[in-house]
Motif scaffolding. Structure first.
Motif, PDB file in Angstrom:
ATOM      1  N   ASP A 227     -37.058 -17.203  14.387  1.00 58.05           N
ATOM      2  CA  ASP A 227     -36.664 -16.451  15.565  1.00 58.05           C
ATOM      3  C   ASP A 227     -35.256 -15.914  15.343  1.00 58.05           C
ATOM      4  O   ASP A 227     -34.390 -16.626  14.817  1.00 58.05           O
ATOM      5  CB  ASP A 227     -36.686 -17.331  16.822  1.00 58.05           C
ATOM      6  N   CYS A 228     -35.027 -14.677  15.757  1.00 57.51           N
ATOM      7  CA  CYS A 228     -33.684 -14.115  15.638  1.00 57.51           C
ATOM      8  C   CYS A 228     -32.710 -14.788  16.596  1.00 57.51           C
ATOM      9  O   CYS A 228     -31.525 -14.917  16.309  1.00 57.51           O
ATOM     10  CB  CYS A 228     -33.712 -12.611  15.910  1.00 57.51           C
ATOM     11  N   LEU A 229     -33.227 -15.219  17.769  1.00 58.31           N
ATOM     12  CA  LEU A 229     -32.372 -15.728  18.836  1.00 58.31           C
ATOM     13  C   LEU A 229     -32.820 -17.101  19.291  1.00 58.31           C
ATOM     14  O   LEU A 229     -33.975 -17.477  19.148  1.00 58.31           O
ATOM     15  CB  LEU A 229     -32.410 -14.770  20.026  1.00 58.31           C
ATOM     16  N   GLN A 230     -31.879 -17.831  19.865  1.00 53.67           N
ATOM     17  CA  GLN A 230     -32.172 -19.121  20.465  1.00 53.67           C
ATOM     18  C   GLN A 230     -31.646 -19.121  21.885  1.00 53.67           C
ATOM     19  O   GLN A 230     -30.589 -18.561  22.164  1.00 53.67           O
ATOM     20  CB  GLN A 230     -31.518 -20.260  19.677  1.00 53.67           C
TER      21      GLN A 230
ATOM     22  N   ASN B 204     -31.627 -21.667  13.066  1.00 50.53           N
ATOM     23  CA  ASN B 204     -30.400 -21.205  13.715  1.00 50.53           C
ATOM     24  C   ASN B 204     -30.402 -19.734  14.087  1.00 50.53           C
ATOM     25  O   ASN B 204     -29.432 -19.241  14.639  1.00 50.53           O
ATOM     26  CB  ASN B 204     -29.192 -21.494  12.812  1.00 50.53           C
ATOM     27  N   GLY B 205     -31.488 -19.018  13.792  1.00 55.04           N
ATOM     28  CA  GLY B 205     -31.506 -17.594  14.100  1.00 55.04           C
ATOM     29  C   GLY B 205     -30.607 -16.813  13.153  1.00 55.04           C
ATOM     30  O   GLY B 205     -30.506 -17.121  11.969  1.00 55.04           O
ATOM     31  N   PHE B 206     -29.905 -15.818  13.694  1.00 56.06           N
ATOM     32  CA  PHE B 206     -29.031 -15.002  12.865  1.00 56.06           C
ATOM     33  C   PHE B 206     -27.914 -15.841  12.252  1.00 56.06           C
ATOM     34  O   PHE B 206     -27.251 -16.615  12.938  1.00 56.06           O
ATOM     35  CB  PHE B 206     -28.386 -13.884  13.691  1.00 56.06           C
ATOM     36  N   VAL B 207     -27.705 -15.670  10.966  1.00 57.61           N
ATOM     37  CA  VAL B 207     -26.554 -16.254  10.281  1.00 57.61           C
ATOM     38  C   VAL B 207     -25.576 -15.136   9.914  1.00 57.61           C
ATOM     39  O   VAL B 207     -24.369 -15.303   9.985  1.00 57.61           O
ATOM     40  CB  VAL B 207     -26.994 -17.011   9.007  1.00 57.61           C
TER      41      VAL B 207
ATOM     42  N   GLY C  95     -30.112 -21.038  25.137  1.00 61.35           N
ATOM     43  CA  GLY C  95     -29.370 -22.259  25.454  1.00 61.35           C
ATOM     44  C   GLY C  95     -27.993 -22.254  24.837  1.00 61.35           C
ATOM     45  O   GLY C  95     -27.061 -21.646  25.374  1.00 61.35           O
ATOM     46  N   PRO C  96     -27.840 -22.887  23.668  1.00 62.28           N
ATOM     47  CA  PRO C  96     -26.494 -23.007  23.100  1.00 62.28           C
ATOM     48  C   PRO C  96     -25.958 -21.661  22.634  1.00 62.28           C
ATOM     49  O   PRO C  96     -26.710 -20.747  22.293  1.00 62.28           O
ATOM     50  CB  PRO C  96     -26.711 -23.942  21.909  1.00 62.28           C
ATOM     51  N   LYS C  97     -24.635 -21.549  22.619  1.00 62.06           N
ATOM     52  CA  LYS C  97     -24.014 -20.344  22.089  1.00 62.06           C
ATOM     53  C   LYS C  97     -23.952 -20.463  20.576  1.00 62.06           C
ATOM     54  O   LYS C  97     -23.472 -21.451  20.036  1.00 62.06           O
ATOM     55  CB  LYS C  97     -22.605 -20.165  22.660  1.00 62.06           C
ATOM     56  N   ASN C  98     -24.481 -19.464  19.875  1.00 61.64           N
ATOM     57  CA  ASN C  98     -24.473 -19.446  18.420  1.00 61.64           C
ATOM     58  C   ASN C  98     -23.468 -18.423  17.915  1.00 61.64           C
ATOM     59  O   ASN C  98     -23.019 -17.553  18.651  1.00 61.64           O
ATOM     60  CB  ASN C  98     -25.870 -19.113  17.877  1.00 61.64           C
ATOM     61  N   TYR C  99     -23.152 -18.534  16.639  1.00 60.30           N
ATOM     62  CA  TYR C  99     -22.186 -17.634  16.029  1.00 60.30           C
ATOM     63  C   TYR C  99     -22.759 -17.054  14.751  1.00 60.30           C
ATOM     64  O   TYR C  99     -23.574 -17.673  14.078  1.00 60.30           O
ATOM     65  CB  TYR C  99     -20.878 -18.374  15.721  1.00 60.30           C
TER      66      TYR C  99
END
Length: 215
Positions: free
Chosen positions: A22-25, A176-179, A27-31
């Motif tokens: 998945d590109c996105l998750q 983690n989606g996008f890295v 809930g939590p804020k990702n970077y």
């Protein structure tokens, strides 16, 4: 028997989910790291559904733009994030990023050798995405499976080597989606009519849409 069947179905559901990228998750804020090497954040404020589609609504941010020129500045208090104002995930894992020009397409379930049109602004410019590798990478201290997606920029059907996004890689991780990715909201960084009215390969300065924090 019912208990065993329920456990089996739950296990199969978890296993199937583990195979999906998945590109996105939510809930939590990702970077992620953008094309210039800066750390940028992703936060999904809410999720909705429409039929079989899942609709993500990223956080909004104030943006200032001057599309009409003439020194008239306009502020959009509910401007799109780096991802846009909304993102649609289709049942086959295709993600549609609604940006200021049109739609950026990322196929999260594609495999090495698969390619598709990432963005076509109906002018002489177009962008193709190609999965060049499926590998592993340590992310936040944990080994994760990743896909590397290479972007090829074209102008009138010929590789446009001076385009800033040409040969840029999107890195997508299973957990983690996008890295690594670039700004999808203002992509491809030139107006669709720029070939007629303005210098190609970048915004004409009066039409550049930017964050208030870079004023």
């Amino acid at each position: 028997m019912k208990t065993v069947l329920s456990i089996l179905l739950l296990f199969l559901g978890i296993t199937a989910s583990a195979q999906n990228y998945d590109c996105l998750q939510f809930g939590p804020k990702n970077y992620f790291i953008n094309g210039n090497g800066y750390v940028r954040g992703i936060r999904i404020d809410s999720i909705n559904t429409s039929g079989s589609d899942i609709i993500y609504f990223p956080y909004r941010t104030q943006r200032m733009s001057n599309y009409l020129g003439g020194g008239i500045l306009r502020i959009d208090t509910l401007g799109g994030s780096w991802l846009g104002k909304k993102v649609i995930k289709q049942v086959d894992g295709t993600f549609l990023f609604d940006n200021i020009w049109d739609t950026v397409i990322i196929k999260s379930q594609a495999h090495t050798g698969d390619s598709w049109i990432l963005f076509n602004d109906t002018s002489v410019f177009s962008y193709t995405a190609n999965v060049i590798a499926e590998d592993t990478m340590t992310i936040l201290g944990t080994l994760d499976s990743i896909k590397k997606i290479n972007i090829t920029a074209e102008k009138s059907g010929v590789v446009n080597s001076v385009d800033p996004v040409n040969n840029f890689q999107i890195i997508l991780s299973k957990n983690n989606g996008f890295v690594q990715v670039f700004d999808l909201y203002t992509f491809p960084y030139h107006r669709p009519d720029t070939i007629t009215f303005h210098p190609p390969s970048m915004y004409y300065i009066r039409h550049f849409d930017y964050y208030l924090d870079v004023l």
